[in-house]
Design an enzyme around this catalytic site. Structure first.
Site, PDB file in Angstrom:
ATOM      1  N   ASP A  11       9.939  -4.897  -5.370  1.00 51.66           N
ATOM      2  CA  ASP A  11       8.636  -5.600  -4.545  1.00 51.66           C
ATOM      3  C   ASP A  11       9.367  -6.554  -3.743  1.00 51.66           C
ATOM      4  OD1 ASP A  11       6.663  -3.842  -4.918  1.00 51.66           O
ATOM      5  OD2 ASP A  11       6.381  -4.842  -6.944  1.00 51.66           O
ATOM      6  N   LYS A  33      11.675   2.069  -7.343  1.00 56.07           N
ATOM      7  CA  LYS A  33      10.313   2.242  -6.554  1.00 56.07           C
ATOM      8  C   LYS A  33      10.485   1.343  -5.359  1.00 56.07           C
ATOM      9  CE  LYS A  33       6.048   0.543  -7.937  1.00 56.07           C
ATOM     10  NZ  LYS A  33       5.307   0.113  -6.349  1.00 56.07           N
ATOM     11  N   ASP A  60       6.555   5.039  -3.217  1.00 54.38           N
ATOM     12  CA  ASP A  60       5.234   4.509  -3.578  1.00 54.38           C
ATOM     13  C   ASP A  60       4.373   4.238  -2.357  1.00 54.38           C
ATOM     14  OD1 ASP A  60       2.823   3.905  -5.003  1.00 54.38           O
ATOM     15  OD2 ASP A  60       3.860   2.000  -5.538  1.00 54.38           O
ATOM     16  N   LEU A  61       4.077   5.149  -1.321  1.00 49.93           N
ATOM     17  CA  LEU A  61       3.249   4.841  -0.250  1.00 49.93           C
ATOM     18  C   LEU A  61       1.750   5.300  -0.112  1.00 49.93           C
ATOM     19  CD1 LEU A  61       5.920   5.468   2.678  1.00 49.93           C
ATOM     20  CD2 LEU A  61       5.326   3.261   1.465  1.00 49.93           C
ATOM     21  N   LYS A  62       1.512   5.932  -1.455  1.00 52.40           N
ATOM     22  CA  LYS A  62       0.147   6.517  -1.449  1.00 52.40           C
ATOM     23  C   LYS A  62      -0.541   6.706  -0.469  1.00 52.40           C
ATOM     24  CE  LYS A  62      -0.476   2.596  -5.089  1.00 52.40           C
ATOM     25  NZ  LYS A  62       0.412   1.970  -4.993  1.00 52.40           N
ATOM     26  N   ASP A  65      -5.026  10.672   4.057  1.00 51.61           N
ATOM     27  CA  ASP A  65      -5.317  10.859   5.220  1.00 51.61           C
ATOM     28  C   ASP A  65      -5.749  12.308   5.262  1.00 51.61           C
ATOM     29  OD1 ASP A  65      -5.300  11.086   8.251  1.00 51.61           O
ATOM     30  OD2 ASP A  65      -4.028   9.135   8.148  1.00 51.61           O
ATOM     31  N   THR A  69      -1.872  15.564   8.249  1.00 54.34           N
ATOM     32  CA  THR A  69      -1.160  14.368   8.548  1.00 54.34           C
ATOM     33  C   THR A  69      -0.535  13.970   7.175  1.00 54.34           C
ATOM     34  OG1 THR A  69      -3.040  13.419   9.878  1.00 54.34           O
ATOM     35  CG2 THR A  69      -1.441  11.822   8.739  1.00 54.34           C
ATOM     36  N   THR A 119      -6.391   0.604 -10.153  1.00 49.64           N
ATOM     37  CA  THR A 119      -6.541  -0.179 -11.250  1.00 49.64           C
ATOM     38  C   THR A 119      -7.498  -1.299 -10.949  1.00 49.64           C
ATOM     39  OG1 THR A 119      -4.457  -0.804 -11.370  1.00 49.64           O
ATOM     40  CG2 THR A 119      -4.880   0.804 -12.943  1.00 49.64           C
ATOM     41  N   ARG A 210       8.243  -7.554 -11.829  1.00 48.50           N
ATOM     42  CA  ARG A 210       8.454  -9.003 -12.129  1.00 48.50           C
ATOM     43  C   ARG A 210       9.298  -9.285 -13.429  1.00 48.50           C
ATOM     44  NH1 ARG A 210       2.761 -10.558 -10.384  1.00 48.50           N
ATOM     45  NH2 ARG A 210       2.469  -8.409 -11.126  1.00 48.50           N
TER      46      ARG A 210
HETATM   47  O1  C5P Z   1       5.707  -6.917 -11.203  1.00 44.72           O
HETATM   48  P1  C5P Z   1       4.790  -5.685 -11.977  1.00 44.72           P
HETATM   49  O2  C5P Z   1       5.459  -4.953 -13.154  1.00 44.72           O
HETATM   50  O3  C5P Z   1       3.290  -6.052 -12.266  1.00 44.72           O
HETATM   51  O4  C5P Z   1       4.927  -4.456 -10.911  1.00 44.72           O
HETATM   52  C1  C5P Z   1       4.115  -3.351 -10.935  1.00 44.72           C
HETATM   53  C2  C5P Z   1       4.287  -2.458  -9.903  1.00 44.72           C
HETATM   54  O5  C5P Z   1       3.565  -1.312 -10.271  1.00 44.72           O
HETATM   55  C3  C5P Z   1       4.120  -3.067  -8.421  1.00 44.72           C
HETATM   56  O6  C5P Z   1       4.700  -2.546  -7.406  1.00 44.72           O
HETATM   57  C4  C5P Z   1       2.514  -2.759  -8.369  1.00 44.72           C
HETATM   58  O7  C5P Z   1       2.206  -2.492  -7.117  1.00 44.72           O
HETATM   59  C5  C5P Z   1       2.538  -1.127  -8.837  1.00 44.72           C
HETATM   60  N1  C5P Z   1       1.224  -0.678  -9.435  1.00 44.72           N
HETATM   61  C6  C5P Z   1       0.554  -1.585 -10.291  1.00 44.72           C
HETATM   62  N2  C5P Z   1      -0.658  -1.191 -10.672  1.00 44.72           N
HETATM   63  C7  C5P Z   1      -1.054   0.228 -10.376  1.00 44.72           C
HETATM   64  C8  C5P Z   1      -0.222   0.721  -9.322  1.00 44.72           C
HETATM   65  C9  C5P Z   1       0.994   0.434  -9.100  1.00 44.72           C
HETATM   66  O8  C5P Z   1       0.725  -2.683 -11.022  1.00 44.72           O
HETATM   67  N3  C5P Z   1      -2.257   0.694 -10.716  1.00 44.72           N
END
Ligand code: C5P
Length: 232
Positions: A11, A33, A60-62, A65, A69, A119, A210
């Site tokens: 990220d 990712k 991870d582009l979810k 559509d 598409t 979530t 993180r």
């Molecule tokens: O930094 P952290 O460990 O919280 O990052 C979690 C990653 O998982 C991020 O890229 C976040 O967008 C992704 N994510 C999430 N919860 C979800 C789906 C994806 O934290 N339900």
């Protein structure tokens, strides 16, 4: 292709920032990712460059559509050589099946998983958008639809992983974000689990951002997570 169950969430706002970390990592020790932020900033060529370096990449582009598409987007993503990609289960049966069919003839078929519910949604949010039942019921229903449509698995929170493992069987891929090693900061994640808990509860792959990317020593943070799950 590595057998690592750790997916590091890149990220970052620029490819340079991501690359500073990637150059220190080893494709045998982790997968990567790429989400919307880095993809929009750095583009498909950067994703392909990660694949060229030997990384398993989860794009991870979810996608969400109309079926045609989404199928075309999945086909384009498969051309990048990614290991896994995802769509939204709320796109419905026709969209899920079109996505799966689009990947059937890809040279090395990427895994296809779905997000059931974000979530960030709570029970009250579901009622407001017309989804029947609470979040747990909706996740159960949607993960059944995803499996029925022949996808490989779902993204799920640490809170949902044990029930989904029981309901969907041992082969279904469960990808779990919200992982926090015991010493790490929680950040904005509410439903968290340690790496050990998530694996013991049935998670296939752990998405960790993180706690590794922002650690003073990211390599040491990754190795400590790998040690924690190796000893299970
Ligand atoms: O930094 P952290 O460990 O919280 O990052 C979690 C990653 O998982 C991020 O890229 C976040 O967008 C992704 N994510 C999430 N919860 C979800 C789906 C994806 O934290 N339900």
């Amino acid at each position: 292709m590595s057998d690592s169950r750790i997916i590091i969430a890149l990220d970052f706002a620029t490819s340079q920032a991501a690359q500073n970390l990637v150059e220190r990592l080893d494709p045998a020790r982790c997968k990567l990712k790429v989400g919307k932020e880095l993809f929009v900033a750095a583009g498909p060529d950067y994703v392909a460059s990660l694949v060229d370096r030997g990384y398993d990449v989860f794009l991870d582009l979810k996608f969400h559509d109309i079926p045609n598409t989404v199928a075309a987007a999945c086909r384009a993503a498969a051309q990048l050589g990614v290991w896994m990609m995802n769509v939204h289960a709320l796109g419905g049966r026709a969209m899920l099946e079109a996505a799966r069919e689009a990947l059937e003839n890809a040279p090395s078929r990427p895994k296809l998983i779905a997000v059931t519910l974000l979530t960030s949604l709570q029970d009250a949010d579901l009622a407001e958008v017309g989804i029947v039942g609470n979040t747990q019921q909706a996740v159960t229903r949607l993960s059944g639809l995803v499996q029925d449509c022949g996808l490989d698995g779902v993204v799920c929170s640490a809170r949902e992983v044990s029930a989904l493992r029981r309901e969907r069987g041992s082969e279904f891929v469960l990808v779990t974000p919200g992982i926090r090693p015991i010493q790490a900061e929680r950040g904005d994640q509410a439903r968290i689990a340690t790496p050990r808990e998530a694996i013991q509860n049935g998670s296939s792959y752990l998405v960790i951002g993180r706690p590794i990317t922002q650690a003073a020593d990211p390599l040491a943070a990754l190795e400590s997570v790998l040690n924690e799950i190796d000893s299970i």
